[in-house]
Design an enzyme around this catalytic site. Structure first.
Site, short mmCIF file in Angstrom:
data_model
loop_
_atom_site.label_atom_id
_atom_site.label_comp_id
_atom_site.label_asym_id
_atom_site.label_seq_id
_atom_site.Cartn_x
_atom_site.Cartn_y
_atom_site.Cartn_z
N HIS A 178 0.86 -1.18 0.00
CA HIS A 178 0.00 0.00 0.00
C HIS A 178 0.90 1.23 0.00
O HIS A 178 2.02 1.21 0.50
CB HIS A 178 -0.87 -0.03 1.27
CG HIS A 178 -1.91 1.03 1.35
ND1 HIS A 178 -1.62 2.34 1.70
CD2 HIS A 178 -3.25 1.00 1.17
CE1 HIS A 178 -2.74 3.05 1.72
NE2 HIS A 178 -3.75 2.26 1.40
N ASP B 283 3.20 -3.60 8.26
CA ASP B 283 2.03 -2.75 8.03
C ASP B 283 0.82 -3.59 8.44
O ASP B 283 0.37 -4.46 7.70
CB ASP B 283 1.96 -2.35 6.56
CG ASP B 283 0.69 -1.59 6.21
OD1 ASP B 283 -0.19 -1.44 7.09
OD2 ASP B 283 0.55 -1.17 5.05
N GLN C 257 -4.29 -3.98 7.52
CA GLN C 257 -5.23 -4.99 7.04
C GLN C 257 -5.03 -6.33 7.73
O GLN C 257 -5.70 -7.31 7.38
CB GLN C 257 -5.06 -5.17 5.52
CG GLN C 257 -5.40 -3.95 4.70
CD GLN C 257 -6.87 -3.60 4.76
OE1 GLN C 257 -7.72 -4.44 5.08
NE2 GLN C 257 -7.20 -2.37 4.44
N LYS D 93 -9.55 1.17 10.59
CA LYS D 93 -9.62 -0.16 9.99
C LYS D 93 -10.01 -1.21 11.03
O LYS D 93 -10.26 -2.36 10.69
CB LYS D 93 -8.26 -0.58 9.42
CG LYS D 93 -7.61 0.41 8.48
CD LYS D 93 -8.24 0.42 7.12
CE LYS D 93 -7.39 1.23 6.14
NZ LYS D 93 -8.03 1.39 4.83
N CYS E 99 -4.91 2.53 -3.69
CA CYS E 99 -3.65 3.07 -3.15
C CYS E 99 -2.54 2.01 -3.20
O CYS E 99 -1.73 1.88 -2.28
CB CYS E 99 -3.83 3.58 -1.72
SG CYS E 99 -4.86 5.06 -1.60
#
Length: 457
Positions: free
Chosen positions: A131, A204, A207, A230, A372
């Protein structure tokens, strides 16, 4: 359309939400007429608030006051709520005893903070499937190598090992789960390769942590970044959790009150992390919300969340594969246990038009665009963009079926009304639906605000 729907293979999936969310019964207007319960299959962009989160914020709001420096009772209560939230978030991601949790705005803020903390002259290695939040901060700081993603997990890990052997890196940045396909490299393998080469690993987690249990201590990863929006806590707080030394040595992320020990006109003596990087009045209610979400997800049985999403994903995949002209996107055919994020294309159809039809005619929300993740979409052969459906704790089998039925109707007969592009977005040409009506918002303004076809982290 009916035949296509009835002939679709059926995969058992949950019929009830795993956790209740705010707005689950929201009705939206349809074109040309009528209403339907809104089906939110865009949780990868932003999740609704858990009911438990909204309730906790409502409880904390009357107690809100300035933090850290007030002698009054409510200031002390707010300070305790804020610092307790920090501890909850750290515990949620399995932080080690000497790790530090900096409360930020979101994953993007967290990764930009860490990028400024990597010592000068040190190099960073990142994959091109990331991302933008986990690509642009490293590009901007310089000294970054962007590694091409291999066609399989095995090939990608080999390329990672070769890159680490060929040059010295201080940090490897890697997604915990792709926001395009839900796939990821095995974290243990990435950590083992990086640590053997003397590099740290930042995950990251935007997600990942809303969908799977994660532990810094168990994985060996050095840092994780995450976003509340999120994680069913859309109140403006995220976090960076991990090793302290770089965070204590780096310049303050946001110079201001609360980040210092002492200030004179000649010099400033900065506080240690986390306060060093939390200048200004902090988002107390956002921290409370994030902690409440972490508590709610942590209270679920160990495999409940993964099982809920895996069943929904399987139903969605089987249904998509049964529709003619629909192609699912995959990064690695040998990847396992992806999260509930599925991207796909519809042959001969503009993704934006399909998304507009699903919304206007069926009340189903999906994402269209490049998410993105422009380099990844180009690598997957769809530089113009795709469609993405993403499930969450409140998604049910009926929600998945609403999407599949809407797609089947589109494939059988096309749109039920005419559409036109306005301000870069497909919309019904003669839209009878009323404007949003909240604080003067209108649908045209929503369309004009469209960005990279994804969602910020």
């Amino acid at each position: 359309m009916t035949g296509a729907v009835l002939s679709r293979p059926v995969v058992h999936a949950p019929e009830r939400p795993l956790l209740p969310v705010v707005g689950a019964a929201t009705e939206v207007p349809l074109v040309p007429s009528g209403t339907a319960r809104y089906v939110n299959l865009d949780t990868a962009a932003s999740t609704p608030a858990l009911v438990a989160v909204a309730d906790r914020v409502a409880e904390a709001l009357p107690l809100y006051a300035s933090v850290h420096r007030g002698a009054d009772y409510l200031s002390q209560v707010s300070t305790a709520l804020y610092e307790s939230a920090r501890d909850t978030v750290a515990r949620f991601v399995g932080a080690r005893a000497d790790d530090v949790c900096v409360l930020t705005r979101n994953t993007t803020d967290s990764l930009n903070l860490l990028a400024a903390c990597v010592p000068d002259g040190e190099r960073v290695l990142v994959l091109d499937c990331e991302h933008h939040a986990d690509l642009l901060p490293w590009q901007r700081r310089g000294g970054t190598t962007v590694l091409s993603t291999g066609g399989t997990v095995t090939a990608t890990l080999r390329a990672l090992a070769a890159a680490l052997a060929a040059d010295r890196y201080a940090l490897v940045a890697v997604t915990g789960a792709s926001n395009v396909t839900g796939e990821a490299l095995p974290p243990a393998d990435v950590v083992e390769l990086a640590h053997a080469a003397g590099a740290r690993v930042v995950v990251d987690g935007a997600q990942l942590v809303p969908h799977r249990r994660f532990s810094l201590a168990a994985s060996g990863a050095d840092y994780i970044a995450l976003s509340g929006h999120k994680l069913y806590a859309p109140y403006g707080t995220g976090a960076l959790v991990g090793r302290r030394d770089w965070l204590d040595a780096a310049p303050a992320h946001l110079a201001g009150g609360g980040a210092v020990h002492e200030v004179t006109v000649e010099e400033t003596r900065w506080a240690a992390a986390p306060h060093r990087h939390e200048g200004g009045s902090p988002n107390v209610l956002g921290a409370v919300a994030l902690a409440a979400a972490c508590d709610a997800l942590a209270a679920l049985p160990a495999e409940a969340l993964a099982a809920h999403e895996s069943a929904l994903r399987a139903r969605l995949e089987v249904g998509l594969d049964a529709l003619p002209g629909v192609r699912r996107l995959r990064i690695w055919p040998d990847s396992t246990t992806p999260t509930g994020v599925v991207s796909f294309t519809v042959e001969g159809a503009d993704p934006g038009l399909v998304a507009a039809v699903l919304s206007a005619e069926h009340g189903v929300g999906v994402r269209d665009g490049r998410f993105c993740a422009h380099p990844l979409l180009a690598r997957l052969g769809v530089p113009e963009g795709a469609l993405r459906a993403s499930v969450g704790v409140a998604t049910t089998a009926a929600d998945v079926d609403r999407l599949l039925d809407g797609l089947a109707a589109f494939l059988a007969g096309g749109p039920a009304t005419s559409y036109t592009v306005r301000d870069g977005r497909w919309q019904p040409a003669d839209d009878p639906r009323p404007p949003a009506g909240l604080a003067g918002a209108d649908l045209g303004a929503v369309a004009r605000g469209a960005g990279c076809g994804g969602a910020a982290r």
